[in-house]
Write a protein that holds these residues in place. Structure first.
Motif, PDB file in Angstrom:
ATOM      1  N   SER A   1      -3.163   4.774  -0.722  1.00 24.74           N
ATOM      2  CA  SER A   1      -3.680   4.584  -2.072  1.00 24.74           C
ATOM      3  C   SER A   1      -3.814   3.108  -2.407  1.00 24.74           C
ATOM      4  O   SER A   1      -2.987   2.288  -2.016  1.00 24.74           O
ATOM      5  N   GLU A   2      -4.848   2.769  -3.137  1.00 22.32           N
ATOM      6  CA  GLU A   2      -5.053   1.394  -3.611  1.00 22.32           C
ATOM      7  C   GLU A   2      -4.299   1.171  -4.921  1.00 22.32           C
ATOM      8  O   GLU A   2      -3.777   0.089  -5.170  1.00 22.32           O
ATOM      9  N   ASP A   3      -4.276   2.202  -5.754  1.00 18.02           N
ATOM     10  CA  ASP A   3      -3.739   2.026  -7.107  1.00 18.02           C
ATOM     11  C   ASP A   3      -2.429   2.791  -7.336  1.00 18.02           C
ATOM     12  O   ASP A   3      -1.916   2.813  -8.451  1.00 18.02           O
TER      13      ASP A   3
ATOM     14  N   VAL B   1       0.859  -1.202   0.000  1.00 17.59           N
ATOM     15  CA  VAL B   1       0.000   0.000   0.000  1.00 17.59           C
ATOM     16  C   VAL B   1       0.886   1.240   0.000  1.00 17.59           C
ATOM     17  O   VAL B   1       1.619   1.492   0.967  1.00 17.59           O
TER      18      VAL B   1
END
Ligand code: FRU
Length: 474
Positions: free
Chosen positions: A120-122, A91
């Motif tokens: 953030s996930e992406d 992450v």
């Protein structure tokens, strides 16, 4: 506003438009390098700080990404100030300073600074989770967190200004990225070294620990041009739960005019690199007329040599940017200036001089010299004073002055020089010394010449490369 090309770098990171200062959140995560930066997207002057974002797969080619952090929450109302990124089990997590003006604006106003977190996930879009650390009693300037993990524990250094207006660095430890405890003062000025230590970074190098920071508020006494004091480091030994024992006093990291707020990170294969802001707060910024301001240095690899000196060299990945090469066989110059038919707009130069044999009073290279010689940046050896000098007194709009360092010992002088429209970076003898400065000469007629005054000088090797761009083709 339409950005103008004349000073805009081809192989240095710069904002697409608007303002840039410190590099932030340097990290390798999920096969990509991330560079965030202090950014004001709506104006070419400093303002409410956002985090700009760029990514790269190879540390050479870069792509702009959407703005990662926008100020405006109660805890970061007036700015998302500098900070770092960590890869927390995949992450991508940002830890930064939330800045709020309480009264007045500018260095004298009351402020509130707290350390905040976003995840953030992406790796592109971030969710803020608010405040994780508030300042200890009596501390108002409290910013620029740098976090790392060691023996399963989190650690954080934060820059601060104490009640006596001395710079210091505070150390925290964490059981998670949300649970922090103040360990104490890691280091503190024992003599006048600025009122605030900005952008601290603390990491192992060889068998030492290096505490890097940017002292704010140094008076450039006795210097005609400002910006005398720049980022530097102190060296010592450290392990968790022990004090930092100092072995070497403050040293500047770069001896040019424009180098501030560097931050380090570790590459996928374990090297320690840094980026710095290739500018200074007090510098003139002629690019503001062109709709942008600020850029970063080349990524530089740090190492500790056998003598215990810190060295800084351009990341080896940058060799991928070399295009047409131009090489000269060994030659000497006697009271002579030799103009080469190559350009210094966007170039790397590698040259070696025989300093044992060279007796000329002065010898070196003229960079970005215009046909009428009104504009010229010089890097030369002064054999009388035994100094190496970067002279930008005729380097174009808004700049001036000299920077110099002691001529290193040894028979040969090895120079790697990078020129990118409005910057010069010189790496001396495999990074023993670096000099970094911005220059703003006209784009036309940027020649290169080698010269020797009052005597003879011996150039052993000379190679010049055109450098490719790090940005995708438009
Ligand atoms: C350093 C600095 C940091 C601060 C940021 C604000 O250049 O002053 O201390 O976080 O810039 O943009």
């Amino acid at each position: 506003k339409q950005r103008k090309a004349r000073f805009y770098p081809a192989f240095h990171l710069a904002p697409p438009t608007g303002w840039m200062n410190d590099p932030n959140g340097l990290a390798y995560c999920d096969g990509r390098y991330h560079v965030f930066y202090q950014h004001h997207p709506y104006d070419e002057h400093w303002g409410p700080m956002h985090w700009g974002h760029m990514t790269s797969h190879d540390l050479v080619h870069w792509q702009h990404q959407p703005i990662a952090l926008v100020p405006g929450d109660a805890f970061d109302r007036d700015g998302c100030f500098s900070g770092c990124a960590v890869n927390d089990n995949g992450v991508l997590t940002l830890i930064y300073t939330g800045h709020v003006w309480l009264q007045g604006v500018g260095n004298d106003g009351a402020i509130r600074q707290v350390q905040c977190i976003a995840t953030s996930e992406d790796g592109l879009h971030f969710t803020k989770h608010g405040v994780i650390v508030t300042p200890p009693d009596g501390i108002m300037h409290f910013r620029d967190p740098k976090v790392w993990k060691q023996n399963g524990r989190w650690f954080m250094v934060v820059g601060a200004r104490d009640a006596n207006d001395r710079g210091q660095v505070l150390l925290y430890s964490g059981t998670s990225l949300f649970q922090w405890r103040l360990e104490g003062v890691l280091a503190k000025a024992d003599r006048w070294l600025g009122y605030m230590w900005e952008c601290p970074d603390f990491f192992p190098l060889g068998d030492k620990y290096l505490l890097m920071f940017s002292p704010q508020g140094m008076t450039p006494e006795g210097y005609r041009y400002r910006n005398r004091f720049q980022s530097g480091y102190i060296l010592g030994r450290w392990q968790p739960d022990h004090p930092f024992t100092l072995e070497q006093h403050f040293q500047e990291l770069d001896s040019g005019h424009d180098f501030y707020a560097p931050q380090s990170f570790v590459t996928a294969d374990g090297r320690r690199l840094l980026f710095g802001w290739m500018d200074m707060w007090e510098s003139e910024r002629p690019t503001q007329a062109d709709g942008w301001a600020g850029c970063l240095t080349l990524p530089r690899e740090l190492s500790l040599d056998a003598q215990g000196r810190v060295r800084m060299m351009p990341a080896r990945e940058l060799q991928a940017l070399r295009r047409e090469a131009h090489t000269l066989p060994a030659f000497s110059l006697k009271n002579q200036r030799r103009r080469l038919g190559i350009s210094a707009l966007q170039a790397e130069i590698h040259m070696t001089w025989d300093i044992q044999k060279s007796q000329a009073e002065r010898f070196g290279i003229e960079i970005a010299v215009s046909d009428d010689r009104r504009y010229v940046t010089r890097f030369y050896v002064d054999t009388q004073s035994r100094r190496l000098v970067l002279d930008r007194s005729q380097s174009g709009l808004g700049v001036g002055g000299y920077r110099s360092v002691t001529l290193p010992d040894g028979d040969t002088l090895d120079l790697r020089i990078f020129i990118d429209r409005s910057s010069v970076e010189v790496f001396v003898n495999q990074g023993e010394t670096c000099l970094t400065s911005r220059i703003y000469p006209p784009t036309e007629g940027r020649g290169i010449a080698l010269y020797a005054e009052n005597g003879e000088a011996y150039c052993q090797t000379f190679t010049h490369w055109q450098m490719a761009s790090i940005y995708p083709e438009p």
